[in-house]
Design a protein around this motif. Sequence first.
Motif, PDB file in Angstrom:
ATOM      1  N   GLY A 191      29.712  39.620  57.487  1.00 24.33           N
ATOM      2  CA  GLY A 191      30.910  38.814  57.728  1.00 24.33           C
ATOM      3  C   GLY A 191      32.003  38.902  56.686  1.00 24.33           C
ATOM      4  O   GLY A 191      33.045  38.247  56.810  1.00 24.33           O
ATOM      5  N   ALA A 192      31.823  39.706  55.627  1.00 22.40           N
ATOM      6  CA  ALA A 192      32.846  39.812  54.585  1.00 22.40           C
ATOM      7  C   ALA A 192      34.082  40.532  55.106  1.00 22.40           C
ATOM      8  O   ALA A 192      33.982  41.494  55.873  1.00 22.40           O
ATOM      9  CB  ALA A 192      32.285  40.560  53.376  1.00 22.40           C
ATOM     10  N   ASP A 193      35.239  40.064  54.667  1.00 22.47           N
ATOM     11  CA  ASP A 193      36.504  40.721  55.014  1.00 22.47           C
ATOM     12  C   ASP A 193      36.775  41.779  53.957  1.00 22.47           C
ATOM     13  O   ASP A 193      37.430  41.517  52.944  1.00 22.47           O
ATOM     14  CB  ASP A 193      37.634  39.693  55.048  1.00 22.47           C
ATOM     15  CG  ASP A 193      38.986  40.326  55.387  1.00 22.47           C
ATOM     16  OD1 ASP A 193      39.010  41.535  55.715  1.00 22.47           O
ATOM     17  OD2 ASP A 193      40.009  39.616  55.308  1.00 22.47           O
ATOM     18  N   VAL A 194      36.252  42.976  54.157  1.00 23.43           N
ATOM     19  CA  VAL A 194      36.322  44.020  53.135  1.00 23.43           C
ATOM     20  C   VAL A 194      37.722  44.607  52.998  1.00 23.43           C
ATOM     21  O   VAL A 194      37.979  45.377  52.055  1.00 23.43           O
ATOM     22  CB  VAL A 194      35.302  45.145  53.427  1.00 23.43           C
ATOM     23  CG1 VAL A 194      33.886  44.581  53.446  1.00 23.43           C
ATOM     24  CG2 VAL A 194      35.607  45.846  54.739  1.00 23.43           C
ATOM     25  N   LYS A 195      38.636  44.255  53.899  1.00 24.22           N
ATOM     26  CA  LYS A 195      40.010  44.746  53.806  1.00 24.22           C
ATOM     27  C   LYS A 195      40.938  43.707  53.177  1.00 24.22           C
ATOM     28  O   LYS A 195      42.153  43.906  53.135  1.00 24.22           O
ATOM     29  CB  LYS A 195      40.520  45.146  55.189  1.00 24.22           C
ATOM     30  CG  LYS A 195      39.767  46.330  55.797  1.00 24.22           C
ATOM     31  CD  LYS A 195      40.329  46.718  57.152  1.00 24.22           C
ATOM     32  CE  LYS A 195      39.562  47.911  57.731  1.00 24.22           C
ATOM     33  NZ  LYS A 195      40.081  48.310  59.068  1.00 24.22           N
ATOM     34  N   SER A 196      40.356  42.619  52.689  1.00 28.33           N
ATOM     35  CA  SER A 196      41.160  41.578  52.054  1.00 28.33           C
ATOM     36  C   SER A 196      41.813  42.121  50.791  1.00 28.33           C
ATOM     37  O   SER A 196      41.350  43.090  50.186  1.00 28.33           O
ATOM     38  CB  SER A 196      40.277  40.374  51.696  1.00 28.33           C
ATOM     39  OG  SER A 196      39.376  40.713  50.653  1.00 28.33           O
ATOM     40  N   THR A 200      40.183  44.806  48.098  1.00 30.38           N
ATOM     41  CA  THR A 200      40.931  46.062  47.960  1.00 30.38           C
ATOM     42  C   THR A 200      41.374  46.266  46.517  1.00 30.38           C
ATOM     43  O   THR A 200      41.266  47.360  45.961  1.00 30.38           O
ATOM     44  CB  THR A 200      42.152  46.069  48.889  1.00 30.38           C
ATOM     45  OG1 THR A 200      41.716  45.919  50.248  1.00 30.38           O
ATOM     46  CG2 THR A 200      42.932  47.367  48.760  1.00 30.38           C
ATOM     47  N   GLU A 201      41.861  45.204  45.886  1.00 33.75           N
ATOM     48  CA  GLU A 201      42.311  45.274  44.507  1.00 33.75           C
ATOM     49  C   GLU A 201      41.139  45.513  43.560  1.00 33.75           C
ATOM     50  O   GLU A 201      41.256  46.265  42.587  1.00 33.75           O
ATOM     51  CB  GLU A 201      43.041  43.983  44.126  1.00 33.75           C
ATOM     52  CG  GLU A 201      43.621  43.963  42.730  1.00 33.75           C
ATOM     53  CD  GLU A 201      44.706  45.001  42.514  1.00 33.75           C
ATOM     54  OE1 GLU A 201      44.962  45.350  41.348  1.00 33.75           O
ATOM     55  OE2 GLU A 201      45.308  45.463  43.518  1.00 33.75           O
ATOM     56  N   ALA A 202      39.999  44.875  43.834  1.00 33.79           N
ATOM     57  CA  ALA A 202      38.808  45.053  42.994  1.00 33.79           C
ATOM     58  C   ALA A 202      38.343  46.512  43.018  1.00 33.79           C
ATOM     59  O   ALA A 202      37.979  47.079  41.977  1.00 33.79           O
ATOM     60  CB  ALA A 202      37.696  44.130  43.459  1.00 33.79           C
ATOM     61  N   LYS A 203      38.366  47.113  44.197  1.00 36.21           N
ATOM     62  CA  LYS A 203      37.954  48.515  44.309  1.00 36.21           C
ATOM     63  C   LYS A 203      38.919  49.419  43.564  1.00 36.21           C
ATOM     64  O   LYS A 203      38.518  50.384  42.895  1.00 36.21           O
ATOM     65  CB  LYS A 203      37.866  48.912  45.777  1.00 36.21           C
ATOM     66  CG  LYS A 203      37.265  50.293  46.001  1.00 36.21           C
ATOM     67  CD  LYS A 203      37.062  50.587  47.479  1.00 36.21           C
ATOM     68  CE  LYS A 203      36.409  51.944  47.667  1.00 36.21           C
ATOM     69  NZ  LYS A 203      36.188  52.266  49.101  1.00 36.21           N
ATOM     70  N   LYS A 204      40.211  49.125  43.651  1.00 33.67           N
ATOM     71  CA  LYS A 204      41.227  49.924  42.969  1.00 33.67           C
ATOM     72  C   LYS A 204      41.044  49.839  41.446  1.00 33.67           C
ATOM     73  O   LYS A 204      41.166  50.838  40.732  1.00 33.67           O
ATOM     74  CB  LYS A 204      42.625  49.437  43.350  1.00 33.67           C
ATOM     75  CG  LYS A 204      43.769  50.305  42.836  1.00 33.67           C
ATOM     76  CD  LYS A 204      45.122  49.736  43.252  1.00 33.67           C
ATOM     77  CE  LYS A 204      45.270  49.707  44.756  1.00 33.67           C
ATOM     78  NZ  LYS A 204      46.625  49.221  45.158  1.00 33.67           N
TER      79      LYS A 204
END
Length: 349
Positions: A191-196, A200-204
């Motif tokens: 259920g996580a919104d992985v495109k939030s 997105t910023e954490a991955k970057k």
Amino acid sequence: MPNARATHLTRRGILAAGGALGLGAVLAACGEDDGSKDGGSDAKKAAAKSGPWTFKDDRGTTVKLDEKPANIVAFTGVAAALFDYGVEVKGVFGPTKTKDGKADVQAGDMDISKLTILGNEWGQFNIEKYAGLAPDVLISTMFDSTGTLWYVPEESKDKILKLAPSVGVSVFDVQMPQPLQRMLALAESLGADVKSAKITEAKKKFETAAERLRKAAKARPEIKVLAGSASQDIFYVSGSNLSIDLEYFKALGVNIVEPSAKALKASGGWFENLSWENVDKYPADIIIMDDRTSTIQPADITEATWKKLPAVKAGQVIARTPEPILSYDKCTPILDKLAEAIENAKKVA
């Protein structure tokens, strides 16, 4: 069991069995069809709302449920990673609470007062408490190629794994980005919104930190980094294979100190045991030390041979996290701290 559907009880049924007859009845009931009687009706109603849930784990096992898991039980580090992605668990097992009642380093940002702790140390796992949580799924990491679930006791695993299906995420002989991606995929399925924007910023930021470490290692190839862990009688020197962090550091160009091949073979490839008298066997400019609460931390090491090490005298000892919380938010500082240490290190070895 590749592509096998795990036996699973409805939450309502397992609570009834656990409350009325105890753990033995719950285990005995594990062979029954969970679609019978009114429990099946409840499950169908829930499934109509959320739809079925499927996830193929790193054992090649596909877990299939009628609905997305609500009652999740996980190894503490896994639970902490899921928490970073907005997925909360009901119960945990593994290092969660320190002796003074504070959150263990592996608990991350979780409020441990809201969790049911099934076991806080190796070998501990309260099966009755676990049954009482009516688990939908159990999730843990795996540190070998055989599918052994981390911190699920070998002597009681058969009873534990009868109560709910399990998911394993491999952290064995792979580089850090792979289990990070797998944990993100698992969180998304839950259920996580992985495109939030947050994720997105954490991955970057993680990718930026990785590039920083790559550049630092390239600019300072002469800096030797030793991965150590301390116990009362033994100092462990880890090899760069098998561990997700050290394999990744090496791939980014970090000059990791390698124990002898013979010594590594004796430990299954993980580390070499040194007595404190021989702690200076391998010259190092930076020492990264195991930060888990089960180990002795650098400030508490009293051995004179340790204090004489050039890296220790130069103040070039930093923490290492052998069991990283597998979220981009938690892994980014690991890369940044090592990059900073290499950038600023004096050549002392």
